[in-house]
Design a protein around this motif. Structure first.
Motif, PDB file in Angstrom:
ATOM      1  N   ARG A   1       1.381   7.526  -0.339  1.00  0.00           N
ATOM      2  CA  ARG A   1       0.155   6.686  -0.152  1.00  0.00           C
ATOM      3  C   ARG A   1      -0.784   7.251  -1.052  1.00  0.00           C
ATOM      4  N   ARG A   2      -1.763   6.454  -1.485  1.00  0.00           N
ATOM      5  CA  ARG A   2      -3.093   6.825  -1.930  1.00  0.00           C
ATOM      6  C   ARG A   2      -4.147   7.381  -1.009  1.00  0.00           C
ATOM      7  N   LYS A   3      -5.148   7.981  -1.448  1.00  0.00           N
ATOM      8  CA  LYS A   3      -6.162   8.387  -0.631  1.00  0.00           C
ATOM      9  C   LYS A   3      -7.028   7.116  -0.665  1.00  0.00           C
ATOM     10  N   ALA A   4      -7.651   6.954   0.677  1.00  0.00           N
ATOM     11  CA  ALA A   4      -8.770   6.108   1.065  1.00  0.00           C
ATOM     12  C   ALA A   4      -9.874   6.484   0.142  1.00  0.00           C
TER      13      ALA A   4
ATOM     14  N   TYR B   1      -1.984  -0.178  -3.946  1.00  0.00           N
ATOM     15  CA  TYR B   1      -1.702   0.329  -5.216  1.00  0.00           C
ATOM     16  C   TYR B   1      -0.288  -0.194  -5.600  1.00  0.00           C
ATOM     17  N   GLY B   2       0.060  -0.279  -6.891  1.00  0.00           N
ATOM     18  CA  GLY B   2       0.961  -1.181  -7.090  1.00  0.00           C
ATOM     19  C   GLY B   2       2.475  -0.305  -7.458  1.00  0.00           C
ATOM     20  N   TYR B   3       2.728   0.354  -5.858  1.00  0.00           N
ATOM     21  CA  TYR B   3       4.036   1.135  -6.085  1.00  0.00           C
ATOM     22  C   TYR B   3       5.149   0.211  -6.388  1.00  0.00           C
ATOM     23  N   ASN B   4       5.239  -1.060  -5.533  1.00  0.00           N
ATOM     24  CA  ASN B   4       6.249  -1.943  -5.467  1.00  0.00           C
ATOM     25  C   ASN B   4       5.966  -3.157  -6.244  1.00  0.00           C
ATOM     26  N   ALA B   5       5.102  -2.936  -7.414  1.00  0.00           N
ATOM     27  CA  ALA B   5       4.713  -4.311  -8.030  1.00  0.00           C
ATOM     28  C   ALA B   5       6.092  -4.585  -8.714  1.00  0.00           C
ATOM     29  N   ASN B   6       6.248  -6.008  -8.988  1.00  0.00           N
ATOM     30  CA  ASN B   6       7.548  -6.338  -9.637  1.00  0.00           C
ATOM     31  C   ASN B   6       8.797  -5.713  -9.382  1.00  0.00           C
ATOM     32  N   HIS B   7       8.698  -5.477  -7.692  1.00  0.00           N
ATOM     33  CA  HIS B   7      10.126  -4.658  -7.484  1.00  0.00           C
ATOM     34  C   HIS B   7      11.167  -5.649  -7.602  1.00  0.00           C
TER      35      HIS B   7
ATOM     36  N   ARG C   1       0.714  -1.414   0.001  1.00  0.00           N
ATOM     37  CA  ARG C   1      -0.023   0.171  -0.012  1.00  0.00           C
ATOM     38  C   ARG C   1       0.753   1.323   0.108  1.00  0.00           C
ATOM     39  N   PHE C   2       2.249   1.422   0.445  1.00  0.00           N
ATOM     40  CA  PHE C   2       2.869   2.449   0.601  1.00  0.00           C
ATOM     41  C   PHE C   2       4.170   2.210  -0.179  1.00  0.00           C
ATOM     42  N   PHE C   3       4.792   3.627  -0.199  1.00  0.00           N
ATOM     43  CA  PHE C   3       6.000   3.575  -1.008  1.00  0.00           C
ATOM     44  C   PHE C   3       6.995   4.400  -0.391  1.00  0.00           C
TER      45      PHE C   3
END
Lengths: 175, 296
Positions: free
Chosen positions: A111-114, B81-87, A100-102
């Protein structure tokens, strides 16, 4: 609620197993111990039917009532953080955080908004635009997420054509 | 004022007159020892010893990290959300700036009179490549493009446009080539590969994701058309406003034009050959099928 259900049902089943314990063969006892499993081996039932007919009939009746609830009772998510893993003795990351987070290399988390995909028809354009934005986490949230992830997620990555390349470093930060 | 100099001098006389060393005379240097923290002693450190009053806090029974008393915790409210997708499958390219390259050449760690390869860069400890961390090679970054003034035959795995311009402006040649992970491991550490005596494998071609990159003349890809590369050089010179020096009249022309075969990992070493480090010999296969395989 699930916990109380299991306790109540186990109470229902327990007298049955006690009643039949002396007469039941060890193979059947093994089949009965995972009480709410739908995947009971077929051979166990086949050995049951010629010897004891009354106990299995009551068991299957109860099982059929319980079967629709079973997967949710069995597959409870494990949300604990493992500080020292069993095999390697390492700290483990919480997968829900990584999905969910980066983490930017400067220590900020994005993050994205819920609710950015939900019920958009009833939201105004301005609200939808606000929900579409990627947002930073605050300091306590960042600290929490750092604790929930292993050092692998804090390393610097050098991808080609990385959309977040220029955001990994802070610029013009005056402390 | 004696002419004979005794070793130690006056200090030895002083030490001889001091009392004998006992435990009472010894003391550690100030700051060498710190007192241990002892919880729960004294008027204000004692009683509950900093643990609070009853409850989970004092009884060391706090819930897991992230728990918010039953309310859906923050880290679960946020959608995925695919932030770390295929990291773990994304290729990475640690950067090499032109400034660092110039520094290495100036210090003599890299020889510009020979083709500069990843092996040379790693031997000169210019970059650190970790194939286990999905590093697929090195990328040339344009920091220091203004001060770069070396004429080199450079082979990297990715390069920015400005970096290519900086190299070519000084009369050098730059190529981008692909090494699959196994070939890369062999390239950065050739000796540990040669020691067990395995035959050199053939370098694989890039996959469908990276093939367009290495067939593009603008990236100076090793699979691109040489004529297109020539036109791309002239276009880049026009864009950045410099004139391409004519390499054909250069003394190091032969060295600058040297390029690896797409299937070779090293210059001069064909796939299929076995390098015997102990006897300093190279063994070449003679079987037809083996030659056909390594020749393809």
């Amino acid at each position: 609620m699930a916990a109380t259900l299991t306790r109540g049902l186990s109470g229902l089943l327990r007298p049955l197993s006690v009643f039949g314990r002396e007469c039941l063969s060890p193979a059947v006892r093994l089949a009965q111990s995972p009480r709410f499993s739908t995947v009971l081996p077929n051979h166990a039932f086949r050995t049951l039917t010629p010897a004891h007919t009354t106990a299995p009939v009551q068991l299957t009746g109860l099982l059929s009532r319980v079967t629709p609830l079973m997967p949710s009772l069995l597959l409870q998510p494990v949300r604990n953080l493992t500080y020292f893993s069993l095999r390697k003795g390492k700290r483990k990351s919480v997968k829900s955080v990584t999905e969910r987070f980066f983490r930017l290399h400067s220590g900020q988390w994005i993050r994205r908004k819920a609710g950015y995909k939900k019920k958009l028809w009833k939201k105004s354009a301005a609200r939808r635009k606000r929900l579409r934005e990627h947002v930073f986490c605050n300091k306590t949230q960042c600290k929490l997420l750092d604790k929930m992830t292993s050092p692998y997620w804090k390393r610097r990555n050098w991808y080609l054509n990385d959309p977040y390349q220029k955001y990994h470093d802070r610029t013009n930060l005056k402390l | 004022m004696s002419l004979i100099k005794k070793p130690g001098g006056k200090t030895i006389e002083v030490v001889k007159n001091l009392p004998r060393i006992t435990l009472a005379n010894l003391r550690p240097n100030p700051g060498a020892k710190t007192l241990e923290k002892r919880r729960g002693r004294g008027m204000h450190g004692g009683n509950r010893s900093g643990w609070g009053h009853k409850g989970e806090r004092q009884r060391c029974n706090r819930p897991r990290l992230g728990f918010e008393g039953g309310q859906t915790p923050f880290y679960l409210v946020i959608p995925k959300y695919g932030y770390n997708a295929n990291h773990s499958r994304q290729p990475q390219y640690p950067p090499l700036s032109l400034r660092r390259l110039q520094y290495l050449i100036d210090l003599g760690r890299i020889d510009p009179s020979q083709p500069i390869d990843l092996t040379q860069l790693v031997n000169g400890r210019g970059v650190e490549i970790q194939p286990q961390k999905r590093d697929y090679g090195v990328q040339l970054v344009d920091e220091g493009a203004d001060i770069f003034c070396a004429k080199v035959n450079l082979e990297v795995q990715a390069a920015s446009e400005k970096a290519i311009a900086a190299v070519e402006r000084n009369g050098g040649v730059i190529t981008t080539s692909y090494y699959d992970p196994r070939s890369l491991q062999i390239l950065i550490k050739p000796v540990p590969f040669f020691m067990p005596g395995e035959p050199i494998p053939k370098r694989l071609f890039p996959g469908e994701d990276l093939l367009p990159y290495y067939t593009d003349a603008n990236n100076r890809g090793y699979l691109a058309d040489p004529d297109k590369i020539q036109t791309a050089r002239m276009d880049l010179a026009k864009k950045y406003g410099y004139s391409i020096p004519d390499i054909s009249k250069d003394t190091l022309f032969e060295m600058l034009v040297q390029r690896k075969n797409p299937r070779h990992i090293f210059f001069g070493l064909s796939p299929g050959w076995v390098v015997n480090m102990a006897d300093k010999k190279i063994l070449k296969p003679t079987d037809d099928k083996v030659l056909q395989y390594y020749g393809s």
